[in-house]
Design an enzyme around this catalytic site. Structure first.
Site, PDB file in Angstrom:
ATOM      1  N   GLY A 254     -19.869   5.489   3.370  1.00  0.00           N
ATOM      2  CA  GLY A 254     -20.659   4.702   2.418  1.00  0.00           C
ATOM      3  C   GLY A 254     -22.134   5.044   2.333  1.00  0.00           C
ATOM      4  O   GLY A 254     -22.930   4.204   1.909  1.00  0.00           O
ATOM      5  N   SER A 255     -22.512   6.274   2.683  1.00  0.00           N
ATOM      6  CA  SER A 255     -23.943   6.604   2.567  1.00  0.00           C
ATOM      7  C   SER A 255     -24.364   6.685   1.095  1.00  0.00           C
ATOM      8  O   SER A 255     -25.487   6.308   0.747  1.00  0.00           O
ATOM      9  CB  SER A 255     -24.283   7.893   3.323  1.00  0.00           C
ATOM     10  OG  SER A 255     -23.718   9.006   2.697  1.00  0.00           O
TER      11      SER A 255
ATOM     12  N   MET B 242     -11.168   7.668  -1.403  1.00  0.00           N
ATOM     13  CA  MET B 242     -10.195   8.692  -1.014  1.00  0.00           C
ATOM     14  C   MET B 242      -8.809   8.478  -1.622  1.00  0.00           C
ATOM     15  O   MET B 242      -7.787   8.714  -0.964  1.00  0.00           O
ATOM     16  CB  MET B 242     -10.120   8.780   0.520  1.00  0.00           C
ATOM     17  CG  MET B 242     -11.430   9.168   1.179  1.00  0.00           C
ATOM     18  SD  MET B 242     -12.212  10.622   0.440  1.00  0.00           S
ATOM     19  CE  MET B 242     -11.186  11.900   1.171  1.00  0.00           C
ATOM     20  N   ARG B 243      -8.774   8.036  -2.860  1.00  0.00           N
ATOM     21  CA  ARG B 243      -7.505   7.854  -3.583  1.00  0.00           C
ATOM     22  C   ARG B 243      -7.583   8.615  -4.893  1.00  0.00           C
ATOM     23  O   ARG B 243      -8.644   8.586  -5.546  1.00  0.00           O
ATOM     24  CB  ARG B 243      -7.270   6.377  -3.928  1.00  0.00           C
ATOM     25  CG  ARG B 243      -7.248   5.472  -2.741  1.00  0.00           C
ATOM     26  CD  ARG B 243      -5.871   5.413  -2.136  1.00  0.00           C
ATOM     27  NE  ARG B 243      -5.954   4.846  -0.808  1.00  0.00           N
ATOM     28  CZ  ARG B 243      -5.053   5.051   0.131  1.00  0.00           C
ATOM     29  NH1 ARG B 243      -3.992   5.793  -0.100  1.00  0.00           N
ATOM     30  NH2 ARG B 243      -5.195   4.515   1.330  1.00  0.00           N
TER      31      ARG B 243
ATOM     32  N   ASN C  27     -17.881  10.373 -10.597  1.00  0.00           N
ATOM     33  CA  ASN C  27     -17.568  10.778  -9.222  1.00  0.00           C
ATOM     34  C   ASN C  27     -18.674  11.704  -8.735  1.00  0.00           C
ATOM     35  O   ASN C  27     -19.315  12.383  -9.533  1.00  0.00           O
ATOM     36  CB  ASN C  27     -16.223  11.520  -9.204  1.00  0.00           C
ATOM     37  CG  ASN C  27     -15.832  11.950  -7.811  1.00  0.00           C
ATOM     38  OD1 ASN C  27     -15.984  11.188  -6.849  1.00  0.00           O
ATOM     39  ND2 ASN C  27     -15.350  13.169  -7.665  1.00  0.00           N
TER      40      ASN C  27
ATOM     41  N   HIS D 143     -19.276  14.908  -6.087  1.00  0.00           N
ATOM     42  CA  HIS D 143     -18.509  15.905  -5.328  1.00  0.00           C
ATOM     43  C   HIS D 143     -19.475  16.889  -4.669  1.00  0.00           C
ATOM     44  O   HIS D 143     -20.403  17.379  -5.322  1.00  0.00           O
ATOM     45  CB  HIS D 143     -17.544  16.636  -6.270  1.00  0.00           C
ATOM     46  CG  HIS D 143     -16.649  17.574  -5.544  1.00  0.00           C
ATOM     47  ND1 HIS D 143     -15.547  17.146  -4.829  1.00  0.00           N
ATOM     48  CD2 HIS D 143     -16.710  18.916  -5.369  1.00  0.00           C
ATOM     49  CE1 HIS D 143     -14.967  18.190  -4.259  1.00  0.00           C
ATOM     50  NE2 HIS D 143     -15.652  19.266  -4.573  1.00  0.00           N
TER      51      HIS D 143
HETATM   52  C1  GRF Z   1     -19.603  12.612  -0.185  1.00  0.00           C
HETATM   53  O1  GRF Z   1     -19.865  13.867   0.349  1.00  0.00           O
HETATM   54  C2  GRF Z   1     -19.111  12.725  -1.598  1.00  0.00           C
HETATM   55  O2  GRF Z   1     -19.625  13.830  -2.276  1.00  0.00           O
HETATM   56  C3  GRF Z   1     -17.618  12.875  -1.413  1.00  0.00           C
HETATM   57  O3  GRF Z   1     -17.301  12.041  -0.324  1.00  0.00           O
HETATM   58  C4  GRF Z   1     -18.444  11.925   0.520  1.00  0.00           C
HETATM   59  C5  GRF Z   1     -18.673  10.450   0.729  1.00  0.00           C
HETATM   60  O4  GRF Z   1     -19.691  10.224   1.680  1.00  0.00           O
HETATM   61  N1  GRF Z   1     -16.910  12.535  -2.615  1.00  0.00           N
HETATM   62  P1  GRF Z   1     -20.251   8.767   1.909  1.00  0.00           P
HETATM   63  O5  GRF Z   1     -19.040   7.875   2.249  1.00  0.00           O
HETATM   64  O6  GRF Z   1     -20.917   8.312   0.663  1.00  0.00           O
HETATM   65  O7  GRF Z   1     -21.189   8.855   3.077  1.00  0.00           O
END
Ligand code: GRF
Length: 201
Positions: free
Chosen positions: A16-17, A94-95, A111, A113
């Site tokens: 969740g950063s 993650m879905r 999204n 990435h």
């Molecule tokens: C990030 O690197 C984002 O690009 C990818 O998943 C990661 C999530 O990181 N889709 P966080 O949970 O926001 O720290």
């Protein structure tokens, strides 16, 4: 979206950063957001604790409680109806969302990435770029479509991979860029909506 700003749902499953970076931008009034909710599919995720600490409403829809993806997504749709959501921001969710979910909120699901899409799609984008000794990688914010890690690009930033980089240092640099780029992309979305509102009034 009304004058008070956008109603935002952030979907996340883990650390969740990015969620925290977006919430910080909202609290600092860098982006005009009226309300934020977190939708999370994993009760034990750190992002839930972050949301509670920031006093953000958490909608927990545990994937384990549903036999199939359709029921799971239907539960999300029903819960979202109460919040008049203008934008869904996937931040480490993650879905893989179904084509019908994507179509329902077309051009309203973003999204982030950790690569320069279309390069290095998939769940291990940073490691893949590092292992393949790519000269560059980056960060992409895009609208999603029916294909994984695909769809119209909103913002991208290129990041050089230096010879001195370790996987950890590269990850750190990528996350720093992510935390800046995601709020910027949301800001662009808000600006476009406001412009559209002016044109249609
Ligand atoms: C990030 O690197 C984002 O690009 C990818 O998943 C990661 C999530 O990181 N889709 P966080 O949970 O926001 O720290």
């Amino acid at each position: 979206m009304n004058k008070a700003g956008l109603n935002l749902a952030i979907f996340a499953s883990g650390n969740g950063s990015n969620f925290a970076a977006i919430v910080k931008a909202v609290k600092q009034k860098k982006i005009k957001v009226n309300s934020v909710i977190l939708v999370c599919d994993k009760p034990e995720a750190l992002v839930v604790k972050r949301a509670q600490k920031a006093k953000i409403q958490v909608i927990l829809i545990n994937r384990q409680d549903f036999a199939g993806r359709d029921d799971f997504e239907e539960a999300i749709i029903q819960r979202l109806k109460n919040y008049k959501i203008d934008l869904i921001a996937l931040a480490g969710f993650m879905r893989i969302l179904s084509a019908s979910f994507v179509r329902r909120y077309r051009n309203r699901i973003m999204n982030i990435h950790p690569s320069l899409l279309p390069d290095f799609k998939g769940a291990h984008a940073i490691r893949d770029a590092f292992d393949q000794k790519a000269a560059f990688t980056g960060v992409t914010v895009h609208f999603i479509d029916e294909e994984v890690d695909n769809g119209p690009i909103i913002l991208q930033q290129k990041i050089k991979i230096s010879k001195k980089d370790t996987l950890t240092s590269l990850e750190k640099r990528i996350h720093t860029v992510e935390h800046k780029l995601y709020p910027e992309a949301i800001k662009l979305f808000i600006r476009a909506k406001q412009k559209h509102r002016k044109l249609t009034l």
